[in-house]
Motif scaffolding. Structure first.
Motif, mmCIF file in Angstrom:
data_model
loop_
_atom_site.group_PDB
_atom_site.id
_atom_site.type_symbol
_atom_site.label_atom_id
_atom_site.label_comp_id
_atom_site.label_asym_id
_atom_site.label_seq_id
_atom_site.Cartn_x
_atom_site.Cartn_y
_atom_site.Cartn_z
ATOM 1 N N GLY A 10 0.832 -1.196 0.000
ATOM 2 C CA GLY A 10 0.000 0.000 0.000
ATOM 3 C C GLY A 10 0.861 1.238 0.000
ATOM 4 N N SER A 11 0.206 2.371 0.104
ATOM 5 C CA SER A 11 0.936 3.626 0.196
ATOM 6 C C SER A 11 0.173 4.593 1.091
ATOM 7 C CB SER A 11 1.156 4.240 -1.191
ATOM 8 O OG SER A 11 -0.067 4.532 -1.795
ATOM 9 N N LYS A 13 -1.679 7.674 1.952
ATOM 10 C CA LYS A 13 -2.493 8.598 1.162
ATOM 11 C C LYS A 13 -2.819 9.880 1.913
ATOM 12 C CE LYS A 13 -2.864 6.208 -2.543
ATOM 13 N NZ LYS A 13 -2.144 6.597 -3.727
ATOM 14 N N LYS A 14 -2.810 9.810 3.264
ATOM 15 C CA LYS A 14 -3.243 10.967 4.034
ATOM 16 C C LYS A 14 -2.592 10.918 5.412
ATOM 17 C CE LYS A 14 -7.746 12.969 5.296
ATOM 18 N NZ LYS A 14 -9.179 12.692 5.272
ATOM 19 N N GLN A 28 -2.985 7.340 7.031
ATOM 20 C CA GLN A 28 -4.020 6.552 6.355
ATOM 21 C C GLN A 28 -3.371 5.860 5.171
ATOM 22 O OE1 GLN A 28 -7.928 8.263 5.804
ATOM 23 N NE2 GLN A 28 -7.951 7.519 3.714
ATOM 24 N N SER A 30 -3.667 3.253 1.957
ATOM 25 C CA SER A 30 -4.521 2.574 0.979
ATOM 26 C C SER A 30 -3.851 1.270 0.593
ATOM 27 C CB SER A 30 -4.709 3.443 -0.270
ATOM 28 O OG SER A 30 -5.475 4.576 0.056
ATOM 29 N N ASP A 39 -9.989 -1.560 2.378
ATOM 30 C CA ASP A 39 -8.843 -1.107 1.584
ATOM 31 C C ASP A 39 -8.128 0.109 2.166
ATOM 32 O OD1 ASP A 39 -10.841 0.688 0.994
ATOM 33 O OD2 ASP A 39 -10.521 0.653 -1.173
ATOM 34 N N GLU A 40 -8.581 0.609 3.309
ATOM 35 C CA GLU A 40 -7.886 1.704 3.984
ATOM 36 C C GLU A 40 -7.668 1.342 5.446
ATOM 37 O OE1 GLU A 40 -9.332 5.500 1.358
ATOM 38 O OE2 GLU A 40 -10.118 5.281 3.368
ATOM 39 N N ARG A 42 -5.874 2.989 9.155
ATOM 40 C CA ARG A 42 -5.248 4.109 9.863
ATOM 41 C C ARG A 42 -4.434 3.570 11.024
ATOM 42 N NH1 ARG A 42 -9.668 9.036 10.137
ATOM 43 N NH2 ARG A 42 -9.819 9.297 7.873
#
Length: 62
Positions: A10-11, A13-14, A28, A30, A39-40, A42
């Protein structure tokens, strides 16, 4: 008995600022290959990741 695990790429995103609540910043992530509702993720940003950082998540099934 070995635990089953799932590895997902993943990467970040936020980044979520939680300083008003006296809590650490959260990242966060993804995840690629996870079902729509999962799929997300935290997590506390203890490694000081930046947006766009590629990460690998290991989930251990109990």
């Amino acid at each position: 008995m070995a635990k089953d695990t799932i590895n997902l790429s993943g990467s970040v995103k936020k980044l979520i600022d939680r300083s008003a609540l006296n809590e650490p910043q959260q990242a966060q992530i993804s995840l690629v290959g996870a079902d729509f509702l999962y799929d997300e993720l935290r997590v506390p940003n203890l490694h000081k990741w930046e947006i766009g950082k590629d990460v690998e998540v290991t989930i251990r099934l109990l």
